[in-house]
Motif scaffolding. Structure first.
Motif, PDB file in Angstrom:
ATOM      1  N   ASN A 234     -40.656  -3.439  31.248  1.00  0.00           N
ATOM      2  CA  ASN A 234     -42.085  -3.254  31.511  1.00  0.00           C
ATOM      3  C   ASN A 234     -42.327  -2.521  32.819  1.00  0.00           C
ATOM      4  O   ASN A 234     -43.258  -1.713  32.930  1.00  0.00           O
ATOM      5  CB  ASN A 234     -42.808  -4.597  31.529  1.00  0.00           C
ATOM      6  N   LEU A 235     -41.492  -2.794  33.837  1.00  0.00           N
ATOM      7  CA  LEU A 235     -41.648  -2.110  35.124  1.00  0.00           C
ATOM      8  C   LEU A 235     -41.458  -0.609  34.960  1.00  0.00           C
ATOM      9  O   LEU A 235     -42.229   0.191  35.506  1.00  0.00           O
ATOM     10  CB  LEU A 235     -40.648  -2.665  36.141  1.00  0.00           C
ATOM     11  N   LEU A 236     -40.439  -0.205  34.220  1.00  0.00           N
ATOM     12  CA  LEU A 236     -40.224   1.223  33.991  1.00  0.00           C
ATOM     13  C   LEU A 236     -41.405   1.835  33.258  1.00  0.00           C
ATOM     14  O   LEU A 236     -41.869   2.941  33.584  1.00  0.00           O
ATOM     15  CB  LEU A 236     -38.932   1.440  33.199  1.00  0.00           C
ATOM     16  N   SER A 263     -49.354  -2.373  22.366  1.00  0.00           N
ATOM     17  CA  SER A 263     -50.784  -2.615  22.209  1.00  0.00           C
ATOM     18  C   SER A 263     -51.490  -2.415  23.536  1.00  0.00           C
ATOM     19  O   SER A 263     -50.884  -2.510  24.614  1.00  0.00           O
ATOM     20  CB  SER A 263     -51.043  -4.037  21.707  1.00  0.00           C
ATOM     21  N   LEU A 264     -52.778  -2.170  23.461  1.00  0.00           N
ATOM     22  CA  LEU A 264     -53.575  -2.001  24.674  1.00  0.00           C
ATOM     23  C   LEU A 264     -53.660  -3.303  25.451  1.00  0.00           C
ATOM     24  O   LEU A 264     -53.620  -3.300  26.682  1.00  0.00           O
ATOM     25  CB  LEU A 264     -54.981  -1.507  24.311  1.00  0.00           C
ATOM     26  N   LYS A 269     -52.529  -6.400  30.329  1.00  0.00           N
ATOM     27  CA  LYS A 269     -52.022  -7.629  30.932  1.00  0.00           C
ATOM     28  C   LYS A 269     -50.892  -7.337  31.913  1.00  0.00           C
ATOM     29  O   LYS A 269     -50.892  -7.842  33.047  1.00  0.00           O
ATOM     30  CB  LYS A 269     -51.536  -8.584  29.845  1.00  0.00           C
ATOM     31  N   SER A 270     -49.932  -6.517  31.511  1.00  0.00           N
ATOM     32  CA  SER A 270     -48.794  -6.188  32.373  1.00  0.00           C
ATOM     33  C   SER A 270     -49.237  -5.383  33.584  1.00  0.00           C
ATOM     34  O   SER A 270     -48.768  -5.610  34.707  1.00  0.00           O
ATOM     35  CB  SER A 270     -47.744  -5.394  31.586  1.00  0.00           C
ATOM     36  N   LYS A 273     -51.121  -7.561  36.112  1.00  0.00           N
ATOM     37  CA  LYS A 273     -50.213  -8.489  36.787  1.00  0.00           C
ATOM     38  C   LYS A 273     -49.497  -7.802  37.940  1.00  0.00           C
ATOM     39  O   LYS A 273     -49.314  -8.388  39.012  1.00  0.00           O
ATOM     40  CB  LYS A 273     -49.199  -9.040  35.788  1.00  0.00           C
ATOM     41  N   LEU A 274     -49.093  -6.555  37.752  1.00  0.00           N
ATOM     42  CA  LEU A 274     -48.368  -5.833  38.791  1.00  0.00           C
ATOM     43  C   LEU A 274     -49.294  -5.209  39.818  1.00  0.00           C
ATOM     44  O   LEU A 274     -49.079  -5.339  41.030  1.00  0.00           O
ATOM     45  CB  LEU A 274     -47.490  -4.738  38.168  1.00  0.00           C
ATOM     46  N   ALA A 275     -50.348  -4.546  39.366  1.00  0.00           N
ATOM     47  CA  ALA A 275     -51.194  -3.747  40.257  1.00  0.00           C
ATOM     48  C   ALA A 275     -52.374  -4.512  40.833  1.00  0.00           C
ATOM     49  O   ALA A 275     -52.986  -4.072  41.805  1.00  0.00           O
ATOM     50  CB  ALA A 275     -51.705  -2.511  39.521  1.00  0.00           C
ATOM     51  N   GLY A 276     -52.720  -5.639  40.224  1.00  0.00           N
ATOM     52  CA  GLY A 276     -53.880  -6.384  40.710  1.00  0.00           C
ATOM     53  C   GLY A 276     -55.194  -5.788  40.259  1.00  0.00           C
ATOM     54  O   GLY A 276     -56.254  -6.164  40.767  1.00  0.00           O
ATOM     55  N   MET A 277     -55.151  -4.851  39.345  1.00  0.00           N
ATOM     56  CA  MET A 277     -56.368  -4.237  38.789  1.00  0.00           C
ATOM     57  C   MET A 277     -56.053  -3.727  37.403  1.00  0.00           C
ATOM     58  O   MET A 277     -54.881  -3.602  37.020  1.00  0.00           O
ATOM     59  CB  MET A 277     -56.866  -3.094  39.681  1.00  0.00           C
TER      60      MET A 277
END
Length: 289
Positions: A234-236, A263-264, A269-270, A273-277
């Motif tokens: 997911n990070l990549l 899916s959108l 969601k991912s 979670k990482l970016a805060g937005m």
């Protein structure tokens, strides 16, 4: 007074090419917001000074200091002197796991710490400049030589004074040492993920690429990186997606699909979670500049 130029991710940037080893030697640019990428970052301050906001700490570096940190956590160079020049590299995990570093260093870096050393000299100024030239020469032999020399330079850190920021948190373990076979297995998994992260892959196919059992693959990768296999994939995808979102005509649904998300809702969601937005907010923030 003219506005200071700022950094913005693009399709050919480290975010848009999350598996490419890139070297640089230039004037850094202020980042208006945090970014992330799937490489370990090496920064050597040639002259001037810079200030970073990391995921859970801040750090200021001046000429002659070098730092090493995991770029998979959002980070931001939010200030720098007008004369700042820095050099360094973005190392994909497959190269990072070639490094012979104490297990404690590797574990701390992958969980958010920054390694800082001022045990540098004039040879570092010269070498970083040459490594950048070799890496960009178009000659594969020179590029490989630059990578090998850089990795040896980073390994030398263990013989000289350095510090890890922040200081160890009470109760935080040192991480486990891994034999060469374990490192090779992690490297094989990283190689396979690098080539296939935009497609539908799971722990079974990733483990098969390294010729190991899926349960062992998941355990080994988690112990080595602090991430699950799914989190790394997911990070990549998210690194790739943030570059696509900077295009003026970016469509969030299309970016989600092109980045490998099924899916959108999974993408939103991912990303949040990482970016805060949300991806939409991230795109609007970039378009407003």
């Amino acid at each position: 007074m003219p506005e200071r130029p700022f950094y913005q991710p693009g399709a050919s940037s480290v975010e848009g090419l999350p598996l490419m080893l890139q070297m640089f030697h230039n004037h850094p640019l202020v980042m208006l917001k945090p970014h992330w990428h799937a490489q370990v970052e090496v920064n050597f301050i040639v002259q001037g000074s810079v200030h970073y906001r990391m995921a859970e700490h801040e750090i200021a570096l001046s000429a002659g200091e070098m730092c090493l940190f995991w770029g998979g956590l959002p980070h931001q160079m939010d200030d720098l002197s007008d004369d700042a020049v820095y050099a360094g590299a973005h190392l994909p995990l497959v190269h990072f796991f070639r490094l012979h570093l104490p297990a404690d260093i590797r574990h701390r870096l992958m969980t958010g710490s920054t390694l800082v050393t001022n045990a540098t000299d004039q040879s570092d100024n010269d070498n970083f400049k040459r490594w950048n030239e070799y890496a960009r020469s178009g000659d594969p032999a020179k590029a490989e030589h630059a990578v090998n020399e850089l990795l040896l330079r980073l390994e030398r850190v263990r013989f000289e004074p350095y510090r890890l920021v922040p200081e160890r948190v009470a109760g935080q373990g040192a991480g486990n040492a891994f034999d060469q076979q374990s490192s090779r297995n992690v490297g094989r998994m990283c190689d396979f993920i690098a080539e296939n992260f935009l497609y539908d892959i799971d722990c079974v196919t990733i483990a098969a690429a390294a010729d190991i059992h899926p349960k062992y693959a998941m355990s080994l990768f988690k112990k080595s990186t602090g991430m699950t296999l799914n989190e790394y994939v997911n990070l990549l995808r998210l690194s790739y997606a943030q570059a696509l979102l900077m295009h003026e005509d970016a469509n969030v649904l299309r970016v989600a699909m092109e980045s490998g998300f099924g899916s959108l809702s999974a993408f939103n969601k991912s990303f949040r979670k990482l970016a805060g937005m949300s991806p939409s907010d991230f795109r609007r923030a970039g378009a407003a500049r």
